[in-house]
Design a protein around this motif. Structure first.
Motif, PDB file in Angstrom:
ATOM      1  N   UNK A 206       6.370   2.586  -6.546  1.00 35.95           N
ATOM      2  CA  UNK A 206       5.670   3.679  -7.213  1.00 35.95           C
ATOM      3  C   UNK A 206       4.281   3.270  -7.686  1.00 35.95           C
TER       4      UNK A 206
ATOM      5  N   UNK B  28       5.900   3.633   5.994  1.00 39.84           N
ATOM      6  CA  UNK B  28       5.942   4.820   6.833  1.00 39.84           C
ATOM      7  C   UNK B  28       7.243   4.878   7.611  1.00 39.84           C
TER       8      UNK B  28
ATOM      9  N   UNK C  89       8.912   7.164  -0.685  1.00 38.86           N
ATOM     10  CA  UNK C  89       9.343   6.059   0.152  1.00 38.86           C
ATOM     11  C   UNK C  89       8.841   4.712  -0.392  1.00 38.86           C
TER      12      UNK C  89
ATOM     13  N   UNK D 233      11.631   4.799   7.458  1.00 41.02           N
ATOM     14  CA  UNK D 233      12.762   5.053   6.565  1.00 41.02           C
ATOM     15  C   UNK D 233      13.386   3.754   6.108  1.00 41.02           C
TER      16      UNK D 233
ATOM     17  N   UNK E 113       4.265  12.451   2.953  1.00 47.35           N
ATOM     18  CA  UNK E 113       5.169  11.362   2.616  1.00 47.35           C
ATOM     19  C   UNK E 113       4.570  10.405   1.587  1.00 47.35           C
TER      20      UNK E 113
ATOM     21  N   UNK F 158       9.857  16.551   2.839  1.00 47.02           N
ATOM     22  CA  UNK F 158      10.321  16.064   4.144  1.00 47.02           C
ATOM     23  C   UNK F 158      11.836  15.929   4.211  1.00 47.02           C
TER      24      UNK F 158
END
Lengths: 228, 199
Positions: free
Chosen positions: B171, B12, B167, B14, B102, B121
């Motif tokens: 994956x 959550x 993010x 960056x 996100x 986003x």
């Protein structure tokens, strides 16, 4: 997107995708990919050009019979973004000098925004955390952040702050579509973040957040990374 | 209709300026390559020596992805008989359902709907093209025209939308959860071909 194509093919769906970043496609190796040298955000290349968009789709469909995957083919035409040349938008004169310049500016763009809304049949990218009547309220919170408040102080979390910035930008860019003739890729973006009071306000607020070590996600995504 | 899947490995936060990706994660088909560490352009840079797009392309090129072996589904009929769907990673949602998201979930967009809005986003791509003409990233009108012209068999009942620029560097949720669930939505509709459009 490239990862999804692997998953979909494995499930029995034939896929073909567009890549806007060739290096990324080369890394993930989706089965069939058409790489386009178009501006980021414009995978079909040209707005309001059905013939060109269809030519891109047909180039994609041409790859479907290919089973020698991974297949990566470059679309022959290149379109460059034009962010170094901001849109030329005639701005309304200052109406109420008692208001913050950014708020006064936003109020002055309302007619242009409404004209664009009419031109698009009511479609707008505004609406993440506010409708058009709430834009000034969002700007007033950005003013507080520029003055030293944290995003928590103004009642936002990370995504609310990012969404607010995007709503404000959408309002300006949609108004700008009615004011400028030159609206190539990133031209309205550069106009907003460098030539409008509100865009510059957002950049200053972001810079202050960074200095105060405020929320990192919001600081990173409040404005484009390339709009210093 | 929205499908939300758990995403326990989704960060959550960056990516910091230097982000070391994990060398291995769980899952039978997912393995992340050990590649060079991605380096972000300093966020406070005021002068750029190349265009914004070139900067971002340079920035994301080389970011490792899962090591997946490409497979190809072979169509057993001509395109003119195929049902075609769009899967966009522009983070589009129906008007009135707009929010930034996100995670690896996806949303279903009825193919006839044109009141779709951008919920991605990231601010790091041009938005004015999509604002002026939704087909710039979501070519629903173009597919309908191709169906009417007989180039494709038909358009799908629904299209799908994910949020790109995930993010979660592994994956894993897309590979194991939301991706297969999304594929099943399309298979249940009799879709043969999927076109992917990013931003």
């Amino acid at each position: 997107m490239s990862v999804l194509s692997h998953v979909f093919e494995k499930a029995g769906l034939a896929t073909v995708g567009i890549s806007l970043v060739r290096g990324q496609a080369e890394t993930v190796k989706p089965p069939r990919i058409l790489n386009v040298n178009f501006p980021l955000g414009r995978p079909l290349g040209k707005p309001d050009d059905a013939e060109f968009q269809t030519s891109v789709l047909m180039a994609m469909f041409d790859l479907l019979p290919r089973t020698d995957v991974p297949v990566l083919v470059d679309f022959p035409e290149t379109i460059e973004e034009q962010g170094s040349e901001p849109s030329s938008c005639p701005m309304p004169p200052r109406h109420n000098p008692d208001l913050n310049a950014a708020v006064d500016e936003a109020n002055g763009l309302r007619n242009a925004y409404d004209r664009n809304l009419e031109a698009t049949g009511g479609r707008t990218l505004l609406g993440r955390v506010a409708d058009v009547d709430g834009v000034v309220g969002l700007i007033e919170k950005i003013i507080e952040i520029e003055g030293g408040a944290s995003i928590a102080d103004v009642g936002w979390d990370s995504t609310a702050a990012i969404a607010a910035s995007q709503d404000i930008r959408a309002y300006y860019e949609e108004a700008g579509l009615q004011l400028a003739d030159n609206t190539g890729a990133r031209q309205l973006e550069t106009w907003f973040f460098h030539q409008t009071e509100t865009g510059q306000l957002i950049r200053r607020a972001r810079d202050g957040m960074r200095e105060r070590d405020d929320d990192k996600l919001a600081t990173t995504y409040l404005a484009p990374m390339t709009q210093g | 209709m929205e499908f939300t899947v758990p995403h326990p490995t989704t960060s959550t936060h960056p990516r910091p300026p230097s982000f070391a990706y994990p060398g291995h994660v769980g899952g039978d088909i997912c393995r992340v390559r050990k590649r060079r560490v991605a380096t972000l352009v300093p966020a406070n840079a005021t002068v750029r020596s190349m265009s914004a797009d070139a900067t971002i392309r340079s920035n994301v090129t080389g970011i490792p992805g899962p090591d997946l072996t490409p497979t190809a589904t072979v169509l057993d009929k001509p395109l003119s008989e195929c049902k075609v769907a769009i899967c966009t990673t522009a983070g589009l949602r129906l008007a009135g359902d707009v929010k930034l998201w996100l995670d690896a979930s996806f949303t279903v967009l009825p193919a006839a709907a044109r009141d779709v809005q951008l919920s991605h986003f990231s601010p790091n791509f041009d938005r004015s093209g999509l604002t002026a003409d939704i087909n710039t990233a979501y070519p629903a009108d173009r597919l309908s025209e191709l169906a009417e012209a007989g180039v494709i068999g038909s358009v799908a009942t629904n299209n799908l939308s994910f949020m790109g620029a995930q993010l979660d560097a592994t994956f894993s949720s897309i590979i194991n959860d939301s991706g297969p669930a999304a594929a099943q939505v399309l298979l249940d509709d009799g879709v043969d071909v999927v076109i992917f459009t990013p931003v």
